[in-house]
Design an enzyme around this catalytic site. Structure first.
Site, PDB file in Angstrom:
ATOM      1  N   HIS A   1       0.758  -1.107  -0.146  1.00  0.00           N
ATOM      2  CA  HIS A   1      -0.042   0.004   0.114  1.00  0.00           C
ATOM      3  C   HIS A   1       0.943   1.202   0.078  1.00  0.00           C
ATOM      4  CE1 HIS A   1      -3.544  -2.282   2.133  1.00  0.00           C
ATOM      5  NE2 HIS A   1      -3.304  -2.642   0.795  1.00  0.00           N
TER       6      HIS A   1
ATOM      7  N   HIS B   1      -6.994  -0.711   3.827  1.00  0.00           N
ATOM      8  CA  HIS B   1      -6.426  -0.961   2.581  1.00  0.00           C
ATOM      9  C   HIS B   1      -6.758   0.207   1.482  1.00  0.00           C
ATOM     10  CE1 HIS B   1      -7.805  -4.437   4.506  1.00  0.00           C
ATOM     11  NE2 HIS B   1      -6.805  -5.154   4.091  1.00  0.00           N
TER      12      HIS B   1
HETATM   13  C1  LIG Z   1       0.013  -7.228  -4.400  1.00  0.00           C
HETATM   14  C2  LIG Z   1      -0.802  -5.942  -3.875  1.00  0.00           C
HETATM   15  C3  LIG Z   1      -2.018  -6.205  -3.064  1.00  0.00           C
HETATM   16  C4  LIG Z   1      -2.866  -5.353  -2.839  1.00  0.00           C
HETATM   17  N1  LIG Z   1      -3.884  -5.574  -1.942  1.00  0.00           N
HETATM   18  C5  LIG Z   1      -4.836  -4.740  -1.825  1.00  0.00           C
HETATM   19  C6  LIG Z   1      -6.076  -5.170  -1.255  1.00  0.00           C
HETATM   20  O1  LIG Z   1      -6.526  -6.232  -0.962  1.00  0.00           O
HETATM   21  N2  LIG Z   1      -6.968  -4.104  -1.227  1.00  0.00           N
HETATM   22  C7  LIG Z   1      -6.858  -2.545  -1.315  1.00  0.00           C
HETATM   23  O2  LIG Z   1      -7.763  -1.778  -1.265  1.00  0.00           O
HETATM   24  N3  LIG Z   1      -5.302  -2.274  -2.110  1.00  0.00           N
HETATM   25  C8  LIG Z   1      -4.718  -3.232  -2.224  1.00  0.00           C
HETATM   26  N4  LIG Z   1      -3.368  -3.065  -2.855  1.00  0.00           N
HETATM   27  C9  LIG Z   1      -2.916  -1.633  -3.025  1.00  0.00           C
HETATM   28  C10 LIG Z   1      -3.966  -1.026  -4.053  1.00  0.00           C
HETATM   29  O3  LIG Z   1      -4.001  -1.954  -5.527  1.00  0.00           O
HETATM   30  C11 LIG Z   1      -3.049   0.308  -4.772  1.00  0.00           C
HETATM   31  O4  LIG Z   1      -3.170   1.283  -3.780  1.00  0.00           O
HETATM   32  C12 LIG Z   1      -3.703   0.837  -6.222  1.00  0.00           C
HETATM   33  O5  LIG Z   1      -3.773  -0.013  -6.946  1.00  0.00           O
HETATM   34  C13 LIG Z   1      -2.794   2.315  -6.320  1.00  0.00           C
HETATM   35  O6  LIG Z   1      -3.446   2.877  -7.479  1.00  0.00           O
HETATM   36  P1  LIG Z   1      -2.757   3.838  -8.424  1.00  0.00           P
HETATM   37  O7  LIG Z   1      -3.718   4.271  -9.578  1.00  0.00           O
HETATM   38  O8  LIG Z   1      -1.824   4.806  -7.455  1.00  0.00           O
HETATM   39  O9  LIG Z   1      -1.529   2.928  -9.231  1.00  0.00           O
HETATM   40  P2  LIG Z   1      -1.471   1.353  -9.733  1.00  0.00           P
HETATM   41  O10 LIG Z   1      -2.837   0.868  -9.735  1.00  0.00           O
HETATM   42  O11 LIG Z   1      -0.359   0.793  -9.378  1.00  0.00           O
HETATM   43  O12 LIG Z   1      -1.378   1.799 -11.369  1.00  0.00           O
HETATM   44  C14 LIG Z   1      -0.239   2.307 -11.916  1.00  0.00           C
HETATM   45  C15 LIG Z   1      -0.184   1.825 -13.450  1.00  0.00           C
HETATM   46  O13 LIG Z   1       0.832   2.450 -13.938  1.00  0.00           O
HETATM   47  C16 LIG Z   1       1.562   1.725 -14.886  1.00  0.00           C
HETATM   48  N5  LIG Z   1       3.092   2.295 -15.056  1.00  0.00           N
HETATM   49  C17 LIG Z   1       3.822   2.432 -14.066  1.00  0.00           C
HETATM   50  N6  LIG Z   1       4.966   3.149 -14.585  1.00  0.00           N
HETATM   51  C18 LIG Z   1       4.653   3.267 -16.148  1.00  0.00           C
HETATM   52  C19 LIG Z   1       5.496   3.990 -17.039  1.00  0.00           C
HETATM   53  N7  LIG Z   1       6.472   4.410 -17.091  1.00  0.00           N
HETATM   54  N8  LIG Z   1       4.644   3.854 -18.375  1.00  0.00           N
HETATM   55  C20 LIG Z   1       3.391   3.256 -18.414  1.00  0.00           C
HETATM   56  N9  LIG Z   1       2.773   2.996 -17.360  1.00  0.00           N
HETATM   57  C21 LIG Z   1       3.357   2.664 -16.301  1.00  0.00           C
HETATM   58  C22 LIG Z   1       1.640   0.644 -13.996  1.00  0.00           C
HETATM   59  O14 LIG Z   1       2.001  -0.881 -14.902  1.00  0.00           O
HETATM   60  C23 LIG Z   1       0.353   0.264 -13.465  1.00  0.00           C
HETATM   61  O15 LIG Z   1      -0.768  -0.312 -14.106  1.00  0.00           O
HETATM   62  C24 LIG Z   1      -2.727  -4.066  -3.263  1.00  0.00           C
HETATM   63  C25 LIG Z   1      -1.573  -3.699  -4.050  1.00  0.00           C
HETATM   64  C26 LIG Z   1      -0.848  -4.907  -4.603  1.00  0.00           C
HETATM   65  C27 LIG Z   1       0.336  -4.270  -5.398  1.00  0.00           C
END
Ligand SMILES: Cc1cc2nc3c(=O)[nH]c(=O)nc-3n(C[C@H](O)[C@H](O)[C@H](O)COP(=O)(O)OP(=O)(O)OC[C@H]3O[C@@H](n4cnc5c(N)ncnc54)[C@H](O)[C@@H]3O)c2cc1C
Ligand SMILES: *[C@@H]1O[C@H](CO)[C@@H](O)[C@H](O)[C@H]1NC(C)=O
Ligand SMILES: *[C@@H]1O[C@H](CO)[C@@H](O)[C@H](O)[C@H]1NC(C)=O
Ligand SMILES: *[C@@H]1O[C@H](CO)[C@@H](O)[C@H](O)[C@H]1NC(C)=O
Ligand SMILES: *[C@@H]1O[C@H](CO)[C@@H](O)[C@H](O)[C@H]1NC(C)=O
Ligand SMILES: *[C@@H]1O[C@H](CO)[C@@H](O)[C@H](O)[C@H]1NC(C)=O
Ligand SMILES: *[C@@H]1O[C@H](CO)[C@@H](O)[C@H](O)[C@H]1NC(C)=O
Ligand SMILES: *[C@@H]1O[C@H](CO)[C@@H](O)[C@H](O)[C@H]1NC(C)=O
Length: 599
Positions: A529, A567
């Protein structure tokens, strides 16, 4: 006429509909880096205005049709996998130098495509702090609750097979994310043991609560999870927002496309302006660079990759950029600082053979029986994330206990947190968190405890100027004396409950013979997280813009000014909904200004 960049590598022969023309100069109005939760919400919401053209670039693959992603119980097989970035943190002093993994999604949907789907929002005072720190009134709980509501719908089994308060007013009928409480056939078999142990704990008994309605402290039964009840599948940003966005004529979404640099107009070095990005075919080391221009660049690459991309592009602390040899575009000292995460300790135990765990899924006889049930009923253990991961609880350590934990540690931070905030979260999963107990002979489950409001914060830095090199992530496990003391207390409490209540049949870890230092070294892991690395109020202004840089915003978990009390993923949807309004509203004002000013 619109200029199409050459995309032959990524676009095959698909014919794209004609996009609305960008309102000035660039190929697109918005170029979004990252197709995770925030990126897909923005692509969908910003394109509701047909005048906006949007390009979204995602490094990872399109998982459509892959049962590994859609089947909740298989989530434990997704990290590491082709859908994850596989980061580790730098050696941690509090863990005798151990370097735990820090996974991040690398797929349409980002983390929502690989996570355990636990759906929680947590204490309202966190969102009130977001509003105060950022100056964005819409982030305060009483306002953002509307965005939470608009982003998710709720399924509650009728009758509910367990006693659990559920506040249905904080969901809406047409919210695109499907959230479900467990129906009886999905209820994990471990769950009643676990919840009864906490509810009947003589020392500090838990009380049930709904942790999606602004409540911070309590125990939740039956999930809820981001699972679509009708077919028992993962509900994530790609199915909830991405499909919808991708079907619009003014949106183009590419996978396998990794942004490696943000480009700037630096003709006025005092106020650089982002003008577009360079990207490559993510899985081809010999890929040429494609350059695309946009009137705005929005970075939504997640809490590790967003600061990493800014740093690679010359936006960050001057001394660090000069040390790794990245030409400075803007000295932005807060980029990559303020990293917070939910770090955990755990106990692993054997459970009776009748309970389905990750190791039972490796038995093909068991798996095919469960698959038959899943296909016939959309239910059973395969429709439960983890497998078997539901009840969790958050707990505030009483002041008197905090004061007595470690006379040498400064507990002011813990004592001063708003009263609705917990310090610890407890949960379990039907899988072994250590590879050595993953074998079928153990049939192991893990119960864990995490610090949810850690005091210490860490950093994301570059190891070199090359985008190919892994970043240096120091998430500072149990990094202050107070954090360490509260983590020890949490582990002791977890063991006290699991041992006295005989959750499981045999303790495998830590067992009687490990020292405390060994336990911390061997079992400390993360909930995955990470947040806060390009935070509102620090690195970003109230328009989600990188301070002092034009045309560049960051919207995702890195923008969180403070970490949520449970979460994180539900809150990313809501934050991105707010951001889409802020950005869209500004764009409207800008368009009006343009007209009135005769531009
Ligand atoms: C293993 C795991 C388990 C988790 N379990 C939970 C849970 O049970 N419940 C919960 O609420 N949260 C959970 N989380 C946390 C939650 O999923 C994250 O907080 C959330 O996805 C973050 O959203 P975001 O939009 O900030 O980034 P992300 O969802 O991480 O999206 C970022 C995206 O940008 C892409 N990216 C990165 N760099 C580049 C680049 N240079 N060029 C193009 N694309 C790029 C990545 O590939 C990714 O698809 C978990 C996370 C993980 C990894
Ligand atoms: C789109 O642009 C046209 C022409 O400038 C304008 O009349 C219209 O109001 C715009 N639509 C929206 C939703 O902003
Ligand atoms: C992460 O590890 C998996 C499994 O080892 C691998 O297939 C995948 O390519 C790795 N991801 C990256 C970005 O290297
Ligand atoms: C349900 O949640 C809303 C939003 O936080 C809150 O105002 C209301 O009091 C809650 N209802 C109950 C019964 O707790
Ligand atoms: C689940 O159901 C939805 C709605 O009918 C459908 O769009 C989706 O493809 C289904 N998912 C799977 C994996 O079958
Ligand atoms: C797989 O499970 C079946 C049914 O429980 C059991 O009979 C069999 O021994 C198991 N196979 C292995 C290899 O453990
Ligand atoms: C304890 O920590 C607080 C910050 O949480 C700080 O303001 C205070 O000065 C510290 N006290 C001592 C004695 O170090
Ligand atoms: C712990 O150590 C004692 C004494 O050396 C030994 O008898 C016992 O078997 C050990 N227990 C485990 C689980 O390793």
């Amino acid at each position: 006429m619109m200029m199409w960049p050459t995309l032959s590598l990524f676009v095959s022969t698909a014919v794209f509909p004609c996009l609305a023309q960008a309102s000035s100069g660039g190929d697109y109005d918005f170029v979004i880096a990252g197709g995770g939760i925030a990126g897909l919400v923005l692509a969908d919401r910003l394109s509701e205005n047909p005048n906006h053209s949007v390009l979204l670039l995602e490094a990872g693959p399109d998982p459509t049709g892959d049962p590994l992603v859609s089947t909740p119980a298989l989530s434990g097989q997704l990290w590491p996998s082709k859908y994850s970035w596989n980061f580790t943190v730098v050696p941690q002093t509090r863990l005798s130098g151990a370097t735990p993994a820090l996974h991040q999604g690398r797929v349409f949907g980002g983390g929502s495509g690989i996570n355990f789907m636990a759906y929680c929002r947590g204490a309202k005072s966190v969102f009130d702090e977001w509003a105060e720190v950022s100056g964005i009134e819409d982030l305060a709980w009483d306002n953002i609750v509307q965005d939470f509501r608009n982003s998710a719908n709720l399924y509650v089994p009728d009758p509910l097979p367990y006693e659990q308060p559920i506040n249905t007013t904080v969901f809406s009928e047409d919210g695109p994310v499907f959230v479900s409480y467990d129906r009886p056939d999905r209820l994990s078999q471990l769950e009643p043991d676990f919840w009864n142990a906490w509810l009947n704990d003589p020392y500090q008994p838990a009380k049930t609560a709904d942790l999606t309605d602004g409540t911070g402290i309590g125990l939740v039964k039956g999930g809820p999870h981001a699972v679509r009840n009708s077919n028992g599948t993962r509900s994530y940003a790609w199915t909830a927002y991405g499909y919808r966005a991708a079907s619009k004529p003014n949106v183009k979404i590419l996978h396998g496309s990794r942004v490696v640099k943000i480009n700037f107009d630096t003709s006025d070095p005092a106020s650089p302006r982002a003008v577009g990005v360079d990207y490559v075919a993510a899985d081809d080391d010999t890929s040429p660079i494609t350059t695309v221009t946009g009137n705005e660049v929005i970075v939504s690459a997640g809490a590790i990759n967003s600061p990493r991309l800014l740093l690679l592009s010359g936006i960050g602390p001057q001394a660090h950029l000069s040390a790794v040899g990245v030409p400075l575009v803007k000295d932005s000292p807060e980029v990559g600082s303020n990293l917070r995460d939910h770090h955990m300790l755990a106990t692993i135990f054997s459970v009776p053979p009748s309970i389905v765990t990750a190791s039972s899924l490796s038995n093909s006889t068991v798996l095919s029986a469960l698959e038959a049930e899943y296909h016939a009923t959309a239910g059973g253990p395969l429709s439960e994330p983890g497998p078997q991961s539901s009840t969790f609880l958050t707990e505030r350590v009483p002041d008197a206990v905090l004061r007595a934990l470690d006379p040498g540690a400064n507990m002011s931070y813990y004592l001063s947190l708003p009263a609705d905030r917990p310090h610890l979260a407890y949960q379990y999963a039907g899988t072994s968190f250590l590879a050595e107990y993953a074998g079928a002979e153990y049939n192991a489950a893990t119960a864990f405890v995490a610090l949810v409001q850690p005091e210490a914060s860490g950093t994301v830095r570059l190891s070199s100027a090359s985008y190919r090199d892994a970043p240096l992530i120091d998430s500072r496990y149990f990094g202050s004396d107070a954090d360490y003391a509260v983590a020890r207390y949490g582990l002791g409490r977890l063991l006290g409950v699991t041992r006295s209540a005989r959750v499981g049949v045999r303790e495998l870890f830590p067992g009687p013979n490990r020292t405390e230092a060994q336990v911390f070294r061997d079992i400390a892991q993360t909930f995955h997280h990470p947040v806060g690395t390009v935070a509102l109020g620090r690195a970003l202004d109230s328009g989600f813009r990188v301070k002092g840089v034009g045309g560049l915003r960051v919207v995702d978990s890195s923008a969180f000014p403070a970490i949520t009390t449970c979460h994180t993923h539900a809150s990313v949807y809501a934050l991105a909904e707010v951001a889409a309004r802020v950005i869209g509203g500004e764009d409207k004002r800008r368009a009006r200004g343009r007209k009135e000013g005769g531009l």
